[in-house]
Scaffold this motif. Structure first.
Motif, PDB file in Angstrom:
ATOM      1  N   SER A  97       0.859  -1.201   0.125  1.00 54.08           N
ATOM      2  CA  SER A  97       0.045   0.034  -0.114  1.00 54.08           C
ATOM      3  C   SER A  97       0.837   1.268  -0.142  1.00 54.08           C
ATOM      4  O   SER A  97       0.412   2.220  -0.684  1.00 54.08           O
ATOM      5  CB  SER A  97      -0.845   0.136   1.138  1.00 54.08           C
ATOM      6  OG  SER A  97      -1.739  -1.110   1.242  1.00 54.08           O
ATOM      7  N   ILE A  98       1.874   1.314   0.586  1.00 56.26           N
ATOM      8  CA  ILE A  98       2.880   2.418   0.656  1.00 56.26           C
ATOM      9  C   ILE A  98       3.566   2.784  -0.653  1.00 56.26           C
ATOM     10  O   ILE A  98       3.377   3.666  -1.161  1.00 56.26           O
ATOM     11  CB  ILE A  98       3.803   2.192   1.938  1.00 56.26           C
ATOM     12  CG1 ILE A  98       3.202   2.342   3.288  1.00 56.26           C
ATOM     13  CG2 ILE A  98       5.160   3.284   1.756  1.00 56.26           C
ATOM     14  CD1 ILE A  98       4.162   2.144   4.289  1.00 56.26           C
ATOM     15  N   VAL A  99       3.972   1.553  -1.138  1.00 58.60           N
ATOM     16  CA  VAL A  99       4.336   1.676  -2.719  1.00 58.60           C
ATOM     17  C   VAL A  99       3.398   2.188  -3.554  1.00 58.60           C
ATOM     18  O   VAL A  99       3.666   3.238  -4.264  1.00 58.60           O
ATOM     19  CB  VAL A  99       4.987   0.453  -3.320  1.00 58.60           C
ATOM     20  CG1 VAL A  99       5.127   0.336  -4.692  1.00 58.60           C
ATOM     21  CG2 VAL A  99       6.228  -0.191  -2.370  1.00 58.60           C
ATOM     22  N   TYR A 180       6.792  -7.587  -3.902  1.00 57.84           N
ATOM     23  CA  TYR A 180       6.289  -6.442  -3.377  1.00 57.84           C
ATOM     24  C   TYR A 180       5.930  -5.294  -4.319  1.00 57.84           C
ATOM     25  O   TYR A 180       5.041  -4.599  -4.467  1.00 57.84           O
ATOM     26  CB  TYR A 180       6.835  -5.771  -2.300  1.00 57.84           C
ATOM     27  CG  TYR A 180       6.791  -6.994  -0.868  1.00 57.84           C
ATOM     28  CD1 TYR A 180       5.551  -7.298  -0.473  1.00 57.84           C
ATOM     29  CD2 TYR A 180       7.859  -7.453  -0.338  1.00 57.84           C
ATOM     30  CE1 TYR A 180       5.608  -8.450   0.572  1.00 57.84           C
ATOM     31  CE2 TYR A 180       7.685  -8.211   0.701  1.00 57.84           C
ATOM     32  CZ  TYR A 180       6.618  -8.718   1.301  1.00 57.84           C
ATOM     33  OH  TYR A 180       6.802  -9.459   2.133  1.00 57.84           O
ATOM     34  N   PHE A 181       7.202  -4.906  -4.916  1.00 55.83           N
ATOM     35  CA  PHE A 181       7.265  -3.535  -5.792  1.00 55.83           C
ATOM     36  C   PHE A 181       6.287  -3.722  -6.790  1.00 55.83           C
ATOM     37  O   PHE A 181       5.370  -2.753  -7.057  1.00 55.83           O
ATOM     38  CB  PHE A 181       8.618  -3.525  -6.124  1.00 55.83           C
ATOM     39  CG  PHE A 181       8.717  -2.203  -7.027  1.00 55.83           C
ATOM     40  CD1 PHE A 181       8.675  -0.794  -6.698  1.00 55.83           C
ATOM     41  CD2 PHE A 181       8.660  -2.302  -8.388  1.00 55.83           C
ATOM     42  CE1 PHE A 181       8.744   0.280  -7.250  1.00 55.83           C
ATOM     43  CE2 PHE A 181       8.944  -1.181  -9.224  1.00 55.83           C
ATOM     44  CZ  PHE A 181       8.830   0.018  -8.741  1.00 55.83           C
ATOM     45  N   ILE A 182       6.401  -4.889  -7.712  1.00 58.71           N
ATOM     46  CA  ILE A 182       5.205  -4.695  -8.878  1.00 58.71           C
ATOM     47  C   ILE A 182       4.032  -4.839  -8.319  1.00 58.71           C
ATOM     48  O   ILE A 182       3.060  -4.240  -9.007  1.00 58.71           O
ATOM     49  CB  ILE A 182       5.805  -5.841  -9.728  1.00 58.71           C
ATOM     50  CG1 ILE A 182       4.945  -6.193 -10.902  1.00 58.71           C
ATOM     51  CG2 ILE A 182       5.489  -7.413  -8.942  1.00 58.71           C
ATOM     52  CD1 ILE A 182       5.412  -5.092 -11.865  1.00 58.71           C
ATOM     53  N   THR A 183       3.732  -5.437  -7.239  1.00 62.67           N
ATOM     54  CA  THR A 183       2.126  -5.469  -6.724  1.00 62.67           C
ATOM     55  C   THR A 183       1.565  -3.924  -6.421  1.00 62.67           C
ATOM     56  O   THR A 183       0.761  -3.411  -6.711  1.00 62.67           O
ATOM     57  CB  THR A 183       2.015  -6.328  -5.511  1.00 62.67           C
ATOM     58  OG1 THR A 183       2.732  -7.680  -5.931  1.00 62.67           O
ATOM     59  CG2 THR A 183       0.669  -6.567  -5.108  1.00 62.67           C
ATOM     60  N   GLY A 184       2.879  -3.205  -5.765  1.00 62.60           N
ATOM     61  CA  GLY A 184       2.544  -2.086  -5.119  1.00 62.60           C
ATOM     62  C   GLY A 184       2.316  -0.903  -6.682  1.00 62.60           C
ATOM     63  O   GLY A 184       1.521  -0.220  -6.678  1.00 62.60           O
TER      64      GLY A 184
END
Lengths: 667, 294
Positions: A97-99, A180-184
């Protein structure tokens, strides 16, 4: 003259009494209609209470075993060893969520600024329309696009970034395909339309005279934006971002596809696999049927998610209403000042000064050329960010049309997916079996059963929920205004709006599927129930403003003609509001049609064409989800074709909704 | 624009009220078809009597005990400064006041001697007896001109009259027939403001109430449309008892047979219009009609 007007009152009175006695007005129905509508509104309370109690009861074992704090913060979600600490899931939810916020909010605010302040008038409608299009794309399609296109494309960039900045904590190491990053990043793209739309609305309320005052003081356009537009709309932007955050937290299917699903701990870096509260529910619910503790843990995760979303949404709404009330306050202040000056009082110095926007930049930057450079750089980057926001949409649509269009043929719509392809991948996914039969060279068939099933599931939900939703909205506007019960129901509807769809799916799963209501575990109508729960608050919330817009003068005119209240509602209020009600209902249907998470929990696995809703049904989102998570590229093609079909269907619905809105007779 | 040849001159009607034979506008009376459809109401006027009427918004008393008699087949004009309670009183008479949450009425309101607030009285039936015309024209936007006029009949399922005949009768009565007879199926909101207000009057008289309440019916109209509506009111009083709330003292003087002056929720004075405007009994009335305060 006096005498001529005094008629024998007894005659007239008797005539009137007789007339009153004989007149059938139908007003005896009024209390019944009011009672029925109140009962329907009460149904919201019963539903929500049952929903919460059911979730709490089912999740109790896990809270009892670990304690609430341990369950939330301990990092060991190991279904194989029956230990459940949701810490890693909470961390995954927070990280993604933060990303999403870091990437999404600046871009969204930039687009909003560009559309309201900088873009040529011709472009404005185009850009905001395009962004709304982005909002209509279902999340499973974002997942599909992210998984098959974006993730492979940017893996190199991610690796370079991780290597270069490995000195920063939590960055570096090996980049996993799902992380995580690609999801964000995908979540960022998904929240841009919401955040941008709310920011646009708030920026549009900035009074033109304030902007002109800044410009007249010699501010450049960017200085005007910094000194008036941004401060004025800050609360609205924060509120919109929070709503976007609420959406990102609850997002399930795109995350489940992209994040990898590792639950044993928090990943070492931004580029490692993980899980979120929502994704773990979608990925593990099926295997949890065997283990009551596992199921309780998943429900606990759902409750946690619900609680967090509730708080975020409440805060967001607070901010947005503050932004709106600021306008009201400003008008009140102006009126007060006008009254004071009319009364001959000199306005007090400081209060007048505080109303003038402070153009601090012109004082800081001394040379005009420097200020001009700042102006053009700022405007350029706002335009650039707008382009960045539109880029994924263009890429997504182009890919949809090219890849999906390639898959589509007449056969595609008229044949069912073959059992092998659909069922095997589903079995693989959900049952943990290793029946990964080679599907190469086999005819996969089309998506007929998925289309029919989707229409059936969504249609069933709409037929039941749209009338109920409109009835509750009618209660709130016609009877509930100003009563505690009306306010209470209104609040419950807001709460219901914030429930992530996966939690509704989970709820229907534990209350209807597990207990095999109707004789079968999975059934199309159960998916309709889940979608219906999702649609209900949307229908109510979109009907409320439309019904409120019906001028009360029309209600009074009808009442004064001697029409009972229920007939006024039925014959005056509803027909007048009809176009707007249709729009709201269609938008709710469009939203439900793209939902995936609640369907895979409830409609089960099917590939053949089945008409009976009391049995497993195939649907478009479920088909896409099954195909995208399979390994064969032929199935990926079918996923693209199905995605294109789904998007076209949803866009058609939105288009019809727009047309209905245009027919509206009340402005 | 149609001009009715039988429009009575205003001066005479104010001066001697019901001297002219009771009739609807001549155009209607001349039409045998509509005459048959219309029950004979001529001569049986209806009157409204208020006894110590108090209207409340929650705890706030807006009308503080009014005794007043609205005489049959007369126009009673209600004047007074803003917030004096004249509109509230008007809305109490057909029980529209109670639609506002927390609002209530005390005292007796008698229509032909029958208490309209008596327990067991059907409020919907009362409103059919006492029609109302509002400040702003409010035709139903989803309906055509014809449907608007017939709305009351249709909603009330009145079957023993021919709707088309009644629509024509009401539109003629409202002086609108010649202007709209060729486009009865056009939407009602497509008319001009003045026409819309006359359409609303037609809608009100189509169900043949005993009494018509008018709440500043001309305040949203231009002078020419206002003139038409005022002429119309003069004709309508042949058949209906009319209560006219107005902000405009000239209008009260032009169309009112009697005029009531309200101030701060009290009825200060009610009398023949000519007396109110030339020789009022109360100094407050005199100050108001001479423009000393508003």
């Amino acid at each position: 003259m006096e005498s001529s007007t005094v008629k024998a009152p007894t005659d007239a009175g008797a005539r009137l009494r007789d007339h009153l006695a004989r007149t059938k007005t139908g007003s005896w129905l009024d209390p019944w209609v009011k009672g029925a509508l109140t009962a329907l509104a009460g149904l919201i309370f019963v539903l929500l209470a049952y929903f919460l109690i059911k979730l709490f009861v089912e999740a109790r074992p896990v809270f009892a075993a670990y304690g609430v704090l341990d369950f939330v913060f301990k990092v060991d979600w190991l279904p194989s060893q029956d230990t459940y600490g949701a810490g890693a899931l909470v961390a995954g939810t927070v990280i993604t969520s933060i990303v999403a916020l870091i990437i999404g909010v600046p871009v969204a605010v930039a687009t909003a600024l560009f559309v309201t302040e900088l873009a040529p008038v011709k472009l404005r409608g185009l850009i905001s329309g395009t962004l709304e299009l982005l909002a209509a794309v279902p999340s499973v399609v974002y997942g599909l696009w992210g998984f098959l296109f974006l993730a492979p494309k940017i893996k190199g960039i991610e690796q370079w970034f991780a290597d270069t900045f490995s000195f920063i904590p939590f960055i570096g190491g090996e980049v996993s395909a799902a992380n995580y990053f690609i999801t964000g990043l995908i979540l960022a793209i998904m929240i841009i339309p919401i955040v941008s739309a709310i920011s646009r609305e708030v920026m549009a309320t900035v009074p033109a005279d304030q902007k002109e005052a800044a410009l007249a003081l010699g501010a450049t356009r960017w200085e005007m934006i910094r000194s008036t537009v941004l401060p004025y709309s800050r609360a609205g932007i924060v509120g919109g971002s929070m709503l976007g955050l609420g959406r990102a937290l609850g997002e399930t299917i795109a995350v489940a596809i992209l994040i990898g699903g590792a639950t044993s701990g928090v990943g070492d870096s931004l580029f490692s696999q993980g899980s979120t509260l929502a994704s773990v529910i979608a990925l593990e619910f099926q295997e949890a049927t065997a283990s009551p503790e596992h199921r309780a843990a998943l429900i606990g995760a759902g409750l946690l998610l619900f609680a967090v979303t509730l708080v975020i949404n409440a805060v967001a709404r607070g901010y947005i209403s503050r932004a709106e009330s600021r306008l009201v306050r400003a008008e009140k202040d102006a009126k007060k000042a006008a009254a004071a000056s009319a009364a001959g009082e000199a306005p007090k110095g400081p209060s007048l000064m505080s109303r003038v926007p402070r153009p601090h930049l012109p004082e800081l930057v001394t040379s005009l050329s420097g200020r001009k450079r700042v102006d053009s750089i700022a405007r350029g980057s706002v335009g650039f960010l707008t382009g960045v926001a539109l880029l994924p949409l263009v890429a997504l649509l182009a890919f949809l049309v090219i890849r999906g269009g390639g898959a589509i043929s007449w056969d595609f719509f008229t044949t069912d997916p073959t059992g092998a392809a659909g069922a095997v991948s589903n079995a693989n996914r959900f049952l943990g079996g290793d029946a990964a039969a080679s599907t190469a060279g086999q005819d996969l068939g089309g998506i007929r059963s998925a289309i029919v099933g989707s229409l059936e599931v969504v249609g069933l939900a709409a037929v039941v929920v749209v009338p109920i939703g409109i009835a509750v909205a009618v209660y709130l506007v016609e009877y509930g205004q100003g009563t505690w019960f009306g306010g209470f129901v209104r609040y419950l509807v807001d709460v219901m709006t914030g429930v992530p769809s996966v939690v509704f799916g989970l709820f229907v799963y534990i209350s209807l599927v597990v207990s095999q209501v109707g004789g079968v575990p999975f059934a199309g109508w159960k998916a309709s129930v889940a979608l219906g729960l999702l649609m209900l608050p949307i229908v109510i919330n979109s009907s409320l403003p439309v019904l409120r817009l019906v001028p009360s003068a029309l209600r009074e005119a009808a009442l004064a003609l001697g029409v009972p209240r229920w007939k006024v509602i039925l014959r005056i209020v509803l027909p007048t509001a009809l176009p707007g009600l249709v729009t709201g209902a269609l938008l709710a249907i469009a939203r439900a049609a793209g939902e995936t998470a609640p369907i895979i929990f409830t409609a089960g696995v099917a590939t053949a064409l089945v008409g009976d809703p009391n049995g497993p049904l195939n649907t478009l989102p479920a088909q896409i989800y099954a195909d995208v998570t399979a390994s064969s590229s032929a199935q990926h093609d079918r996923a693209w074709g199905a995605a294109l079909t789904l998007v076209v269907l949803i866009l058609l619905l939105s288009l019809v909704a727009r047309l209905a809105q245009r027919r509206s007779r009340i402005s | 624009m149609s001009t009715d040849p039988q429009t009575p001159t205003r001066d005479t009607s104010i001066a001697d009220g019901v001297e002219t034979p009771l009739q609807t506008p001549a155009s209607i009376a001349a039409d045998p078809a509509t005459k048959a459809a219309r029950p004979a109401v001529t001569g049986t006027g209806h009157e409204v009597t208020l006894k110590n009427v108090k209207s409340f918004y929650g705890d706030n008393m807006a009308v503080k005990g009014v005794d007043l008699e609205y005489r049959a087949n007369q126009v009673t004009a209600m004047i007074g400064p803003s917030g004096c309670g004249k509109s509230t009183l008007l809305r109490s008479i057909n029980r529209m006041h109670e639609e506002i949450p927390g609002a209530r009425v005390e005292g007796e309101i008698l229509l032909d001697g029958v208490d309209i607030n008596a327990t067991g009285t059907d409020v919907v039936a009362i409103r059919r007896m006492i029609g109302m015309v509002f400040q702003r024209p409010n035709p139903f936007p989803t309906m055509s001109i014809r449907e608007n006029v017939a709305a009351g009949l249709k909603f009330n399922k009145v079957k023993d009259v021919d709707h088309d005949e009644r629509v024509e009768w009401a539109l003629r009565g409202a002086g609108l027939w010649d202007e709209v007879k060729d486009r009865l199926n056009a939407p009602g909101v497509g008319l001009s403001g003045g026409q819309q207000q006359r359409l609303c009057i037609a809608r009100t008289i189509a169900i043949k109430p005993d009494v018509i309440l008018m709440d500043e019916p001309c305040s949203a109209l231009d002078p020419i449309a206002t003139l038409k509506v005022e002429e119309l009111i003069q004709e309508l009083k042949q058949e209906f008892t009319i209560v006219l709330v107005t902000h405009n003292m000239q209008q009260a003087a032009r169309v009112g047979d009697r005029t009531a002056f309200m101030y701060l929720g009290d009825l200060v004075e009610v009398d023949e219009t000519s007396k109110i405007f030339t020789n009022p009994s109360d100094t407050r009335t005199e100050e108001y009609v001479s423009g000393k305060f508003s």
